[in-house]
Design a protein around this motif. Structure first.
Motif, mmCIF file in Angstrom:
data_model
loop_
_atom_site.group_PDB
_atom_site.id
_atom_site.type_symbol
_atom_site.label_atom_id
_atom_site.label_comp_id
_atom_site.label_asym_id
_atom_site.label_seq_id
_atom_site.Cartn_x
_atom_site.Cartn_y
_atom_site.Cartn_z
ATOM 1 N N THR B 7 -13.796 -7.234 -37.478
ATOM 2 C CA THR B 7 -13.194 -6.416 -36.420
ATOM 3 C C THR B 7 -12.938 -7.275 -35.200
ATOM 4 O OG1 THR B 7 -15.394 -5.760 -35.645
ATOM 5 C CG2 THR B 7 -14.259 -4.257 -37.154
ATOM 6 N N PRO B 8 -11.846 -7.017 -34.456
ATOM 7 C CA PRO B 8 -10.784 -6.068 -34.783
ATOM 8 C C PRO B 8 -9.810 -6.662 -35.803
ATOM 9 C CG PRO B 8 -10.232 -7.215 -32.770
ATOM 10 C CD PRO B 8 -11.577 -7.752 -33.195
ATOM 11 N N LYS B 9 -8.834 -5.899 -36.241
ATOM 12 C CA LYS B 9 -7.793 -6.404 -37.136
ATOM 13 C C LYS B 9 -6.682 -7.091 -36.350
ATOM 14 C CE LYS B 9 -8.214 -3.468 -41.235
ATOM 15 N NZ LYS B 9 -9.607 -3.091 -40.965
ATOM 16 N N PHE B 10 -6.399 -6.589 -35.178
ATOM 17 C CA PHE B 10 -5.366 -7.153 -34.309
ATOM 18 C C PHE B 10 -5.892 -7.188 -32.874
ATOM 19 C CE2 PHE B 10 -1.970 -6.947 -37.386
ATOM 20 C CZ PHE B 10 -2.291 -5.866 -38.168
ATOM 21 N N GLN B 11 -5.449 -8.195 -32.111
ATOM 22 C CA GLN B 11 -5.849 -8.277 -30.716
ATOM 23 C C GLN B 11 -4.824 -9.084 -29.944
ATOM 24 O OE1 GLN B 11 -8.907 -6.874 -29.309
ATOM 25 N NE2 GLN B 11 -7.692 -7.268 -27.471
ATOM 26 N N VAL B 12 -4.476 -8.606 -28.755
ATOM 27 C CA VAL B 12 -3.617 -9.353 -27.841
ATOM 28 C C VAL B 12 -4.418 -9.618 -26.571
ATOM 29 C CG1 VAL B 12 -1.484 -9.393 -26.511
ATOM 30 C CG2 VAL B 12 -1.511 -8.290 -28.754
ATOM 31 N N LEU B 13 -4.485 -10.870 -26.180
ATOM 32 C CA LEU B 13 -5.211 -11.265 -24.972
ATOM 33 C C LEU B 13 -4.267 -11.964 -24.012
ATOM 34 C CD1 LEU B 13 -8.482 -12.929 -26.382
ATOM 35 C CD2 LEU B 13 -8.257 -10.641 -25.393
ATOM 36 N N CYS B 23 -17.943 -10.271 -37.553
ATOM 37 C CA CYS B 23 -17.886 -10.418 -39.006
ATOM 38 C C CYS B 23 -19.224 -9.977 -39.593
ATOM 39 C CB CYS B 23 -17.596 -11.864 -39.379
ATOM 40 S SG CYS B 23 -17.669 -12.199 -41.150
ATOM 41 N N ALA B 24 -19.152 -9.237 -40.696
ATOM 42 C CA ALA B 24 -20.373 -8.832 -41.387
ATOM 43 C C ALA B 24 -20.133 -8.878 -42.884
ATOM 44 C CB ALA B 24 -20.792 -7.432 -40.961
#
Lengths: 110, 114
Positions: B7-13, B23-24
């Motif tokens: 998580t997450p699948k997508f991210q914009v910074l 991660c697990a």
């Protein structure tokens, strides 16, 4: 020189043909060799691994290893359009983590 | 079994922002890894953890930190994101006890840094 080298492709084969994917590596201490398949936008998934010289078969897939020539290959028999993907070669030497090649894109034409 | 989850699948910074990728794994694997994948570059190892309580640098560690929280979880932190860190990030795990290193990958996090 890259540690693991693959032709980026694309390698185009007709449906039903044999696809041959090749990989060379530079570390003579490498002991374990892996082939991963990666569909576009997805994560890599393990297809096969090989540790000893010679051939290893699993269904339509055959991995071939020649340590003297530092060469590992993957043959896909009776290629299907669903085999179209990028194939990543990975190599492990000793306690080091895997080193991946940049992958070969395979296109199977219906 | 969920295998490896991220998580997450997508991210914009924006440049300079920080974030942590989670991660697990539920396969009871000892070893966990973080990779980045850029077009034409294959998978490049950022950090790995051979076992709980240990972490080691990979090929491209600069700009990243990791934490092996427990046997299941391995996080990757970007303290001050840069556009060069735009990439797809994959977490993987493996069980070295059998002598092999078959790695299983999570679905990836697609990160864009503006």
């Amino acid at each position: 020189q890259k540690e693991v080298e693959q032709n980026s492709g694309p390698l185009s084969v007709p449906e039903g043909a044999i696809a041959s994917l090749n990989c060379t590596y530079s570390d003579r201490g490498s002991q374990s060799f892996f082939w991963y398949r990666q569909y576009s936008g997805k994560s890599p998934e393990l297809i096969m691994f090989i540790y000893s010289n010679g051939d290893k078969e699993d269904g339509r897939f055959t991995a071939q290893l020649n340590k003297a020539s530092q060469y590992v290959s993957l043959l896909i028999r009776d290629s299907q359009p669903s085999d179209s993907a990028t194939y990543l070669c990975a190599v492990k030497a000793g306690r080091r983590a895997l080193t991946f090649g940049s992958g070969t894109r395979l296109q199977v034409q219906p | 079994n969920a295998g490896v989850t991220q998580t997450p699948k997508f991210q914009v910074l924006k440049t300079g922002q920080s974030m942590t990728l989670q991660c697990a794994q539920d396969m009871n694997h000892n070893s966990m890894y973080w990779y980045r994948q850029d077009p034409g570059m294959g998978l490049r190892l950022i950090y790995y953890s051979a076992s709980e309580g240990t972490t080691d640098k990979g090929e491209v560690p600069n700009g990243y930190n990791v934490s092996r929280l427990n046997k299941r979880e391995f996080s990757l932190r970007l303290e001050s994101a840069a556009p060069s860190q735009t990439s797809v990030y994959f977490c993987a795990s493996s069980d070295l006890s059998g002598g092999g290193d078959e790695q299983f990958f999570g679905p990836g996090t697609r990160l864009t840094v503006l």
